[in-house]
Motif scaffolding. Structure first.
Motif, PDB file in Angstrom:
ATOM      1  N   PHE A  11      16.268 -72.461 -47.614  1.00  0.00           N
ATOM      2  CA  PHE A  11      17.239 -71.535 -47.020  1.00  0.00           C
ATOM      3  C   PHE A  11      16.722 -70.084 -47.116  1.00  0.00           C
ATOM      4  O   PHE A  11      16.728 -69.338 -46.133  1.00  0.00           O
ATOM      5  CB  PHE A  11      18.580 -71.685 -47.752  1.00  0.00           C
ATOM      6  N   VAL A  12      16.248 -69.705 -48.311  1.00  0.00           N
ATOM      7  CA  VAL A  12      15.764 -68.332 -48.530  1.00  0.00           C
ATOM      8  C   VAL A  12      14.548 -68.057 -47.640  1.00  0.00           C
ATOM      9  O   VAL A  12      14.469 -67.006 -46.990  1.00  0.00           O
ATOM     10  CB  VAL A  12      15.425 -68.088 -50.029  1.00  0.00           C
ATOM     11  N   LYS A  14      13.749 -69.443 -44.846  1.00  0.00           N
ATOM     12  CA  LYS A  14      14.190 -69.379 -43.448  1.00  0.00           C
ATOM     13  C   LYS A  14      14.815 -68.011 -43.159  1.00  0.00           C
ATOM     14  O   LYS A  14      14.539 -67.381 -42.133  1.00  0.00           O
ATOM     15  CB  LYS A  14      15.188 -70.513 -43.181  1.00  0.00           C
ATOM     16  N   LEU A  15      15.631 -67.580 -44.102  1.00  0.00           N
ATOM     17  CA  LEU A  15      16.308 -66.284 -43.962  1.00  0.00           C
ATOM     18  C   LEU A  15      15.271 -65.149 -43.903  1.00  0.00           C
ATOM     19  O   LEU A  15      15.342 -64.261 -43.042  1.00  0.00           O
ATOM     20  CB  LEU A  15      17.243 -66.075 -45.169  1.00  0.00           C
ATOM     21  N   GLN A  16      14.303 -65.216 -44.814  1.00  0.00           N
ATOM     22  CA  GLN A  16      13.252 -64.181 -44.833  1.00  0.00           C
ATOM     23  C   GLN A  16      12.491 -64.160 -43.513  1.00  0.00           C
ATOM     24  O   GLN A  16      12.187 -63.111 -42.961  1.00  0.00           O
ATOM     25  CB  GLN A  16      12.278 -64.444 -45.982  1.00  0.00           C
ATOM     26  N   GLN A  17      12.200 -65.366 -43.026  1.00  0.00           N
ATOM     27  CA  GLN A  17      11.475 -65.489 -41.763  1.00  0.00           C
ATOM     28  C   GLN A  17      12.268 -64.851 -40.619  1.00  0.00           C
ATOM     29  O   GLN A  17      11.727 -64.125 -39.795  1.00  0.00           O
ATOM     30  CB  GLN A  17      11.214 -66.988 -41.485  1.00  0.00           C
ATOM     31  N   GLU A  18      13.579 -65.101 -40.634  1.00  0.00           N
ATOM     32  CA  GLU A  18      14.442 -64.529 -39.580  1.00  0.00           C
ATOM     33  C   GLU A  18      14.466 -63.007 -39.658  1.00  0.00           C
ATOM     34  O   GLU A  18      14.420 -62.320 -38.635  1.00  0.00           O
ATOM     35  CB  GLU A  18      15.867 -65.092 -39.710  1.00  0.00           C
ATOM     36  N   ILE A  19      14.543 -62.499 -40.891  1.00  0.00           N
ATOM     37  CA  ILE A  19      14.573 -61.039 -41.080  1.00  0.00           C
ATOM     38  C   ILE A  19      13.268 -60.436 -40.557  1.00  0.00           C
ATOM     39  O   ILE A  19      13.264 -59.460 -39.812  1.00  0.00           O
ATOM     40  CB  ILE A  19      14.784 -60.674 -42.578  1.00  0.00           C
TER      41      ILE A  19
END
Ligand code: FES
Length: 148
Positions: A11-12, A14-19
């Motif tokens: 999850f983290v 994926k979130l970092q990648q999105e940011i």
């Protein structure tokens, strides 16, 4: 337990990648990498500082430089800022360029030099390089006045 941790890590990540993908819409990869992991960030201990200076840009953001100077040479440069990601990248890039160079070299730096070293800030963030350079120049002026 391990499953939950793995899920959380995924999850983290994926979130970092999105940011990062969102940031890359506005900034080049070099700048994004720099503001996520800026070399020379932080205030060093007092004995490692010859002089410091802070400057507030017209945008309201503040930057501070800390230099260790020996025989007119910048042996160590650090910075902090409460500004945007571009100002973090600009501050960091400025310290990387001036470390090991003379005060005269640092004095001659322009916001365009920093912008070029960053492979180009977006138009609406060019002033962030200006913030770094003006903070640095203010520091050198202060140092020269102090040294006489
Ligand atoms: Fe203020 Fe970037 S917006 S330094």
């Amino acid at each position: 337990m391990t499953d939950k941790k793995d899920e959380f890590d995924v999850f983290v990540n994926k979130l970092q990648q999105e940011i990062i993908e969102k940031e890359l819409e506005d900034f080049n990869l070099y700048i994004v990498k720099l503001f996520h992991n800026p070399p020379n960030w932080g205030k060093p201990s007092d004995e490692k500082i010859t002089i410091s200076n802070s400057f507030q840009g017209p945008c309201g953001d503040l930057m501070q430089f800390f230099l260790k100077i020996e025989n007119d040479k910048i042996v160590k440069a650090n910075f902090i800022t409460d500004g945007c990601g571009a100002s973090v990248a600009a501050g960091s890039q400025t310290t990387l360029i001036i470390e090991g160079n003379t005060l005269k070299f640092a004095e001659d730096l322009t916001p365009e030099d920093i912008d070029k070293a960053l492979n180009g800030l977006p138009k609406d963030h060019k002033h962030c390089a200006e913030l770094a350079v003006r903070t640095l120049k203010g520091l050198i002026k202060k140092y020269r006045e102090k040294e006489g």
